[in-house]
Enzyme design. Structure first.
Site, PDB file in Angstrom:
ATOM      1  N   ASN A  88       0.854  -1.187   0.000  1.00  0.00           N
ATOM      2  CA  ASN A  88       0.000   0.000   0.000  1.00  0.00           C
ATOM      3  C   ASN A  88       0.886   1.232   0.000  1.00  0.00           C
ATOM      4  OD1 ASN A  88      -1.483   2.309   1.694  1.00  0.00           O
ATOM      5  ND2 ASN A  88      -3.009   1.110   0.584  1.00  0.00           N
ATOM      6  N   HIS A  89       0.441   2.262  -0.735  1.00  0.00           N
ATOM      7  CA  HIS A  89       1.255   3.461  -0.898  1.00  0.00           C
ATOM      8  C   HIS A  89       0.627   4.663  -0.194  1.00  0.00           C
ATOM      9  CE1 HIS A  89       4.033   6.275  -2.863  1.00  0.00           C
ATOM     10  NE2 HIS A  89       4.687   5.224  -3.347  1.00  0.00           N
ATOM     11  N   GLY A  90       0.112   4.463   1.008  1.00  0.00           N
ATOM     12  CA  GLY A  90      -0.424   5.586   1.766  1.00  0.00           C
ATOM     13  C   GLY A  90       0.676   6.530   2.218  1.00  0.00           C
TER      14      GLY A  90
END
Length: 340
Positions: free
Chosen positions: A169-171
């Site tokens: 995930n690229h939060g």
């Protein structure tokens, strides 16, 4: 259903995106107000996206050897040299099926699914990817919230016997919702990192990251310290399985900001995690696209649990990202936020 809200956390079908994470009145993850905003802007910083088929970089935008020494050419979407985050039409840009409420392991979760066809982005084999999100009250601190996700990927087509997978995930995280991460204290559980070349491709060497000590806070300023590197929790690559979940969760890092009193603890079953202090973020306000405010340099910190970067093209690391027919690629991560 266009979105899903589980208590203080909201998700979107586009990219199975984590759109918001609200704690004590503060949204601590960067994002846009609507799904339309992500689609029409293209979401250049990858805010909140589920990244696949392969997260991070692949050298020379090419899989050197797979399925009997066959090579595969990928999109060179970063500087015309490397494949970044699966390409310009990677999984974070695709519409996922869901959200579907499910009961797993005795608790309520929400599932998103995506089928990636053989040849999608140049990658071989048809696969099905699933992400399961759960949101629960955390015991830590005040008003604590625990967000947990699991990834599962299976090779479901008959085109090939194996493919490559590395999902994350690229939060981007900001504990004050201010324009900058300045004042944030970053504490790394490990400072061992993958040494990289000028194109941010690992050289194969692992070494301590300069001017850092494990479990000692790094005070981030307006411009320093600048980080875009992959840190290694498991320095024994031969012990990393294609499904890391049986290995159990391990602490990766924590963030804390004294102005908000918010702390974020990150745990993962993955052997590594990328930290990026957001030097390249540049999103202008654009009312036509539904972007109600802009985001600039160092407005958030990306934390990306994953396998070793460019593992597919490194013989001693390759096994951790090769998914064979009949196996499941899996991982689990937990982000716990609370007020101290």
């Amino acid at each position: 259903m266009s979105s899903f809200k589980a208590a203080p956390v909201e998700f979107l079908p586009t990219g199975a995106i984590i759109q918001s994470f609200n704690l004590a009145g503060t949204n601590i993850v960067l994002g846009f107000p609507s799904e339309k905003s992500y689609i029409e802007s293209g979401n250049p910083p990858f805010f909140g996206e589920t990244i696949g088929r392969v997260a991070n970089r692949i050298s020379n935008a090419k899989i050197d050897s797979l399925n009997g020494n066959k090579s595969y050419t990928l999109e060179a979407n970063e500087g015309g040299k490397t494949n970044l985050h699966g390409g310009s039409k990677g999984w974070g840009k695709q519409k996922w099926q869901g959200p579907e409420p499910v009961n797993r392991n005795g608790r309520e979760e929400v599932c998103f699914k995506h089928v990636s066809e053989d040849g999608d982005g140049g990658f071989p084999g048809k696969v099905e990817a699933r992400v399961y999100y759960s949101v629960e009250k955390a015991e830590e601190g005040e008003e604590g919230v625990r967000l947990e996700w699991e990834y599962e990927v299976e090779l479901v087509g008959d085109e090939v016997e194996e493919t490559v997978v590395n999902v994350t995930n690229h939060g981007f995280w900001n504990l004050t919702a201010s324009p900058s991460i300045a004042g944030t204290q970053l504490t790394l559980a490990t400072t061992t990192h993958q040494v990289v070349d000028a194109a941010c491709i690992p050289t194969g060497k692992l070494a301590p990251f300069p001017n850092t000590t494990p479990n000692t806070p790094i005070h981030l300023g307006e411009t320093e310290m600048s980080i875009d590197h992959c840190f290694v929790l498991n320095e024994s690559p031969s012990s990393v399985s294609v499904d890391t979940r049986p290995a159990g969760l391990k602490k990766a890092l924590s963030l804390y900001h004294p102005d908000s009193g918010i702390q974020l603890d990150v745990e993962t079953t993955e052997p590594a995690f990328q930290v990026y202090t957001g030097e390249g973020i540049n999103v202008a306000k654009d009312e036509k696209k539904g972007i109600t405010k802009g985001f600039g340099k160092r407005s958030g910190i990306a934390i990306e649990p994953s396998r070793y970067v460019n593992a597919i093209n490194m013989p001693e690391w390759k096994h951790m990202v090769v998914l064979k027919k009949g196996s499941v690629w899996g991982s689990k991560s937990r982000f716990t936020a609370y007020k101290k």
